[in-house]
Scaffold this motif. Structure first.
Motif, PDB file in Angstrom:
ATOM      1  N   SER A 187       3.824   9.869  -9.777  1.00 42.55           N
ATOM      2  CA  SER A 187       4.057   8.842  -8.761  1.00 42.55           C
ATOM      3  C   SER A 187       4.363   7.490  -9.406  1.00 42.55           C
ATOM      4  O   SER A 187       5.204   6.749  -8.930  1.00 42.55           O
ATOM      5  N   ASP A 208       0.839  -1.191   0.000  1.00 42.22           N
ATOM      6  CA  ASP A 208       0.000   0.000   0.000  1.00 42.22           C
ATOM      7  C   ASP A 208       0.879   1.247   0.000  1.00 42.22           C
ATOM      8  O   ASP A 208       1.922   1.282   0.644  1.00 42.22           O
ATOM      9  N   VAL A 209       0.447   2.264  -0.733  1.00 43.16           N
ATOM     10  CA  VAL A 209       1.211   3.505  -0.807  1.00 43.16           C
ATOM     11  C   VAL A 209       0.985   4.382   0.420  1.00 43.16           C
ATOM     12  O   VAL A 209       1.926   4.854   1.050  1.00 43.16           O
ATOM     13  N   LEU A 210      -0.292   4.613   0.750  1.00 46.53           N
ATOM     14  CA  LEU A 210      -0.614   5.532   1.842  1.00 46.53           C
ATOM     15  C   LEU A 210      -0.772   4.797   3.167  1.00 46.53           C
ATOM     16  O   LEU A 210      -1.780   4.143   3.402  1.00 46.53           O
ATOM     17  N   ASP A 221       5.547   5.149   5.120  1.00 44.23           N
ATOM     18  CA  ASP A 221       4.608   4.948   4.010  1.00 44.23           C
ATOM     19  C   ASP A 221       5.162   3.965   2.982  1.00 44.23           C
ATOM     20  O   ASP A 221       6.259   3.421   3.133  1.00 44.23           O
ATOM     21  N   THR A 279      -4.344   6.750  -4.986  1.00 44.02           N
ATOM     22  CA  THR A 279      -3.953   8.073  -5.474  1.00 44.02           C
ATOM     23  C   THR A 279      -2.957   7.929  -6.609  1.00 44.02           C
ATOM     24  O   THR A 279      -1.759   8.130  -6.421  1.00 44.02           O
ATOM     25  N   THR A 337      -2.503   1.547  -4.787  1.00 44.00           N
ATOM     26  CA  THR A 337      -2.716   2.958  -4.512  1.00 44.00           C
ATOM     27  C   THR A 337      -4.102   3.434  -4.920  1.00 44.00           C
ATOM     28  O   THR A 337      -4.646   2.986  -5.915  1.00 44.00           O
TER      29      THR A 337
END
Length: 125
Positions: free
Chosen positions: A90, A53-55, A60, A85, A83
């Protein structure tokens, strides 16, 4: 049998991914609720791939990816980013850091295993 490590701070996301991959692909699934926990599990278990997971709070996904790729014990494990987002900038950054691919959230549990297999070319094994 393939072994996947899912690193995500959301319990429900970890559980959905785990059940999906175990049921539809018969893969062994390990889970971690934080980047630090994920790095430790990856170093010990040496999974075939990591869904990251990114967030996440604290460490992070980007920091976790950098740590995984700079650690000899985990640097060659393929990492797929999860993600909600997305964005071209990114995506380029994740690729530069060694991510194999990006899967957008919310993902389809029925397709998740096929997406992973396709990205990692496991469909021929």
């Amino acid at each position: 049998m393939k072994q996947i490590l899912v690193i995500d701070d959301e319990d429900d996301i970890r559980e959905i991914a785990k059940v999906s991959l175990q049921t539809l692909k018969q893969w062994q699934v390990l889970t971690a609720g934080s980047g630090d926990e994920g790095v430790a599990i990856a170093a010990e278990a040496q999974p075939d791939a990591i869904l990251l997971d990114v967030l996440m709070p604290g460490v992070d996904g980007l920091m976790t990816l950098e740590h995984l790729k700079s650690t000899p014990a985990t640097q060659f494990i393929p990492v797929i980013m999860l993600t909600a987002t997305g964005g071209i900038v990114s995506e380029q950054r994740y690729a530069e850091l060694g991510a194999q691919a990006i899967i957008n959230k919310p993902f389809d549990p029925g397709l998740l295993g096929d997406q992973i297999a396709l990205v990692l070319h496991w469909d021929h094994e």
